[in-house]
Scaffold this motif. Sequence first.
Motif, PDB file in Angstrom:
ATOM      1  N   ALA A 224       0.813  -1.221   0.000  1.00  0.00           N
ATOM      2  CA  ALA A 224       0.000   0.000   0.000  1.00  0.00           C
ATOM      3  C   ALA A 224       0.843   1.265   0.000  1.00  0.00           C
ATOM      4  N   ARG A 225       2.036   1.212   0.621  1.00  0.00           N
ATOM      5  CA  ARG A 225       2.888   2.401   0.717  1.00  0.00           C
ATOM      6  C   ARG A 225       4.342   2.042   0.416  1.00  0.00           C
ATOM      7  N   PRO A 226       4.631   1.662  -0.837  1.00  0.00           N
ATOM      8  CA  PRO A 226       6.018   1.319  -1.173  1.00  0.00           C
ATOM      9  C   PRO A 226       6.954   2.505  -0.936  1.00  0.00           C
ATOM     10  N   ALA A 227       8.123   2.226  -0.377  1.00  0.00           N
ATOM     11  CA  ALA A 227       9.041   3.290   0.041  1.00  0.00           C
ATOM     12  C   ALA A 227       9.704   3.992  -1.131  1.00  0.00           C
ATOM     13  N   ASN A 228       9.806   3.314  -2.260  1.00  0.00           N
ATOM     14  CA  ASN A 228      10.455   3.926  -3.422  1.00  0.00           C
ATOM     15  C   ASN A 228       9.999   3.220  -4.702  1.00  0.00           C
ATOM     16  N   ARG A 229      10.497   3.701  -5.817  1.00  0.00           N
ATOM     17  CA  ARG A 229      10.061   3.151  -7.104  1.00  0.00           C
ATOM     18  C   ARG A 229      10.414   1.677  -7.230  1.00  0.00           C
ATOM     19  N   PHE A 230      11.605   1.289  -6.767  1.00  0.00           N
ATOM     20  CA  PHE A 230      12.000  -0.111  -6.893  1.00  0.00           C
ATOM     21  C   PHE A 230      10.999  -1.025  -6.194  1.00  0.00           C
ATOM     22  N   VAL A 231      10.654  -0.722  -4.957  1.00  0.00           N
ATOM     23  CA  VAL A 231       9.711  -1.554  -4.210  1.00  0.00           C
ATOM     24  C   VAL A 231       8.353  -1.552  -4.906  1.00  0.00           C
ATOM     25  N   ALA A 232       7.923  -0.375  -5.362  1.00  0.00           N
ATOM     26  CA  ALA A 232       6.615  -0.253  -6.022  1.00  0.00           C
ATOM     27  C   ALA A 232       6.517  -1.159  -7.241  1.00  0.00           C
ATOM     28  N   GLU A 233       7.596  -1.253  -8.009  1.00  0.00           N
ATOM     29  CA  GLU A 233       7.565  -2.047  -9.235  1.00  0.00           C
ATOM     30  C   GLU A 233       7.890  -3.517  -8.983  1.00  0.00           C
ATOM     31  N   PHE A 234       8.649  -3.800  -7.914  1.00  0.00           N
ATOM     32  CA  PHE A 234       9.022  -5.190  -7.638  1.00  0.00           C
ATOM     33  C   PHE A 234       7.882  -5.969  -6.997  1.00  0.00           C
ATOM     34  N   ILE A 235       7.134  -5.308  -6.122  1.00  0.00           N
ATOM     35  CA  ILE A 235       6.026  -5.966  -5.418  1.00  0.00           C
ATOM     36  C   ILE A 235       4.715  -5.617  -6.118  1.00  0.00           C
ATOM     37  N   GLY A 236       4.008  -6.646  -6.561  1.00  0.00           N
ATOM     38  CA  GLY A 236       2.732  -6.420  -7.245  1.00  0.00           C
ATOM     39  C   GLY A 236       2.770  -6.963  -8.661  1.00  0.00           C
ATOM     40  N   SER A 237       1.708  -7.652  -9.051  1.00  0.00           N
ATOM     41  CA  SER A 237       1.619  -8.200 -10.399  1.00  0.00           C
ATOM     42  C   SER A 237       0.187  -8.063 -10.894  1.00  0.00           C
ATOM     43  N   GLY A 273       9.491  20.026  -2.310  1.00  0.00           N
ATOM     44  CA  GLY A 273      10.091  20.797  -3.396  1.00  0.00           C
ATOM     45  C   GLY A 273      10.311  20.002  -4.659  1.00  0.00           C
ATOM     46  N   CYS A 274       9.366  19.134  -5.000  1.00  0.00           N
ATOM     47  CA  CYS A 274       9.520  18.258  -6.165  1.00  0.00           C
ATOM     48  C   CYS A 274       9.166  19.014  -7.446  1.00  0.00           C
ATOM     49  N   ALA A 275      10.144  19.164  -8.342  1.00  0.00           N
ATOM     50  CA  ALA A 275       9.878  19.781  -9.639  1.00  0.00           C
ATOM     51  C   ALA A 275       9.382  18.743 -10.637  1.00  0.00           C
ATOM     52  N   SER A 276       9.877  17.526 -10.515  1.00  0.00           N
ATOM     53  CA  SER A 276       9.429  16.441 -11.393  1.00  0.00           C
ATOM     54  C   SER A 276       9.168  15.216 -10.534  1.00  0.00           C
ATOM     55  N   ILE A 277       8.161  14.461 -10.919  1.00  0.00           N
ATOM     56  CA  ILE A 277       7.743  13.333 -10.097  1.00  0.00           C
ATOM     57  C   ILE A 277       7.507  12.101 -10.956  1.00  0.00           C
ATOM     58  N   LEU A 278       7.393  10.979 -10.281  1.00  0.00           N
ATOM     59  CA  LEU A 278       6.928   9.733 -10.879  1.00  0.00           C
ATOM     60  C   LEU A 278       5.565   9.443 -10.275  1.00  0.00           C
ATOM     61  N   TYR A 279       4.579   9.272 -11.129  1.00  0.00           N
ATOM     62  CA  TYR A 279       3.183   9.123 -10.720  1.00  0.00           C
ATOM     63  C   TYR A 279       2.817   7.656 -10.942  1.00  0.00           C
ATOM     64  N   GLY A 280       2.577   6.928  -9.848  1.00  0.00           N
ATOM     65  CA  GLY A 280       2.344   5.497  -9.952  1.00  0.00           C
ATOM     66  C   GLY A 280       0.902   5.103  -9.710  1.00  0.00           C
ATOM     67  N   LEU A 281       0.436   4.098 -10.449  1.00  0.00           N
ATOM     68  CA  LEU A 281      -0.925   3.576 -10.308  1.00  0.00           C
ATOM     69  C   LEU A 281      -0.901   2.060 -10.407  1.00  0.00           C
ATOM     70  N   ARG A 282      -1.443   1.385  -9.394  1.00  0.00           N
ATOM     71  CA  ARG A 282      -1.599  -0.058  -9.476  1.00  0.00           C
ATOM     72  C   ARG A 282      -2.642  -0.389 -10.547  1.00  0.00           C
ATOM     73  N   LEU A 345       3.081   8.764  -5.355  1.00  0.00           N
ATOM     74  CA  LEU A 345       3.935   9.820  -5.892  1.00  0.00           C
ATOM     75  C   LEU A 345       5.361   9.660  -5.380  1.00  0.00           C
ATOM     76  N   PHE A 346       6.323   9.687  -6.310  1.00  0.00           N
ATOM     77  CA  PHE A 346       7.732   9.530  -5.981  1.00  0.00           C
ATOM     78  C   PHE A 346       8.515  10.702  -6.562  1.00  0.00           C
ATOM     79  N   ASP A 347       9.538  11.144  -5.841  1.00  0.00           N
ATOM     80  CA  ASP A 347      10.431  12.179  -6.341  1.00  0.00           C
ATOM     81  C   ASP A 347      11.225  11.588  -7.514  1.00  0.00           C
TER      82      ASP A 347
END
Length: 355
Positions: A224-237, A273-282, A345-347
Amino acid sequence: MGALSIRQVEKTYAGNVRILKGINIEIEAGEFLILVGPSGCGKSTLLGMIAGLDTPTAGSIHIGERDVTHLPSKDRDIAMVFQSYALYPNMNVAQNIAFGLEIRKVPKAERDATVQRVAQMLQLGHLLDRKPAQLSGGQRQRVAMGRALARNPRLFLFDEPLSNLDAKLRVEMRAEIKLLHQRTRTTTVYVTHDQVEAMTLGDRIAVMKDGVVQQFGTPEDIYARPANRFVAEFIGSPVMNIVSAAQGANAPTAAGLPLPTTDGQQAALRANGCASILYGLRPEHLSLADSGVPGRLAIVEPTGPDTYATVETALGMLTARVPGTLHAQAGESVHLRWQPQHAHLFDARTEARVA
């Protein structure tokens, strides 16, 4: 102190190759810990150190109150189940289960009683006279588990025990291991690269990459709250959809499209202060609708209970997990919609979670 405490553990091999970089993990008695990550992340190296098969370059490992960092395996009160089963081919099932007890000079009557107890627990009673060559892969793995169970250890260690099994057997053995833990409540450490195993078996999960624990928590927290992009993409199918976006005055935008956010998410973006982000959606949080982000249905993958729909959009290829059967064909025009509270949302610079 917990049942297992790993404190600032590091491992460096010749040539100054750092395999583990300050690992800190603690679990309580009876918990099931999963070490998960891609090949080469250091999870098996860490398991080897818990087992006493290797020694940390720095840091310490405690099992209960004892510092076992430099103790040999035989003095750690552990039992290990290997990927390769490691059964003795010239011994039958009963002898394999009893072997460790025999080495420790346990009386024969007690050995026989333990073999019967373990065989009943793992439904091996009808196989006790067979040799390993006469068993299926799943049966061999149960015998390996039985040999570990006979020890009645403080700590079970599993090193990718299901990776040699076919898909159906993996599911069956996963359930066996879950039931075994529920019966015995023995503290367990389990190494896998399979995120489905991690999510279904673990009380706690340590997601590892490049010798670093990226996130440590419950399966629910990590999903539900992956700490970073790697965890977000590694966990979940299927894997989480990630869209690169620029932070605008009121909302992130990508390809000229505003990406909806909540007030809380906007506040977090401003605070960081994020100028650019990664927007993630399961994928399960995307739905096909009459309006929303327009796109073309590129791939339709029915799985039975769900259908995976990959849609080509101005934001890139996005995959939606649609319940049931999707009555649409590749090439059709569709729209995707989602609720902003489901966005992650990820920096973009650090790839760390912002909201």
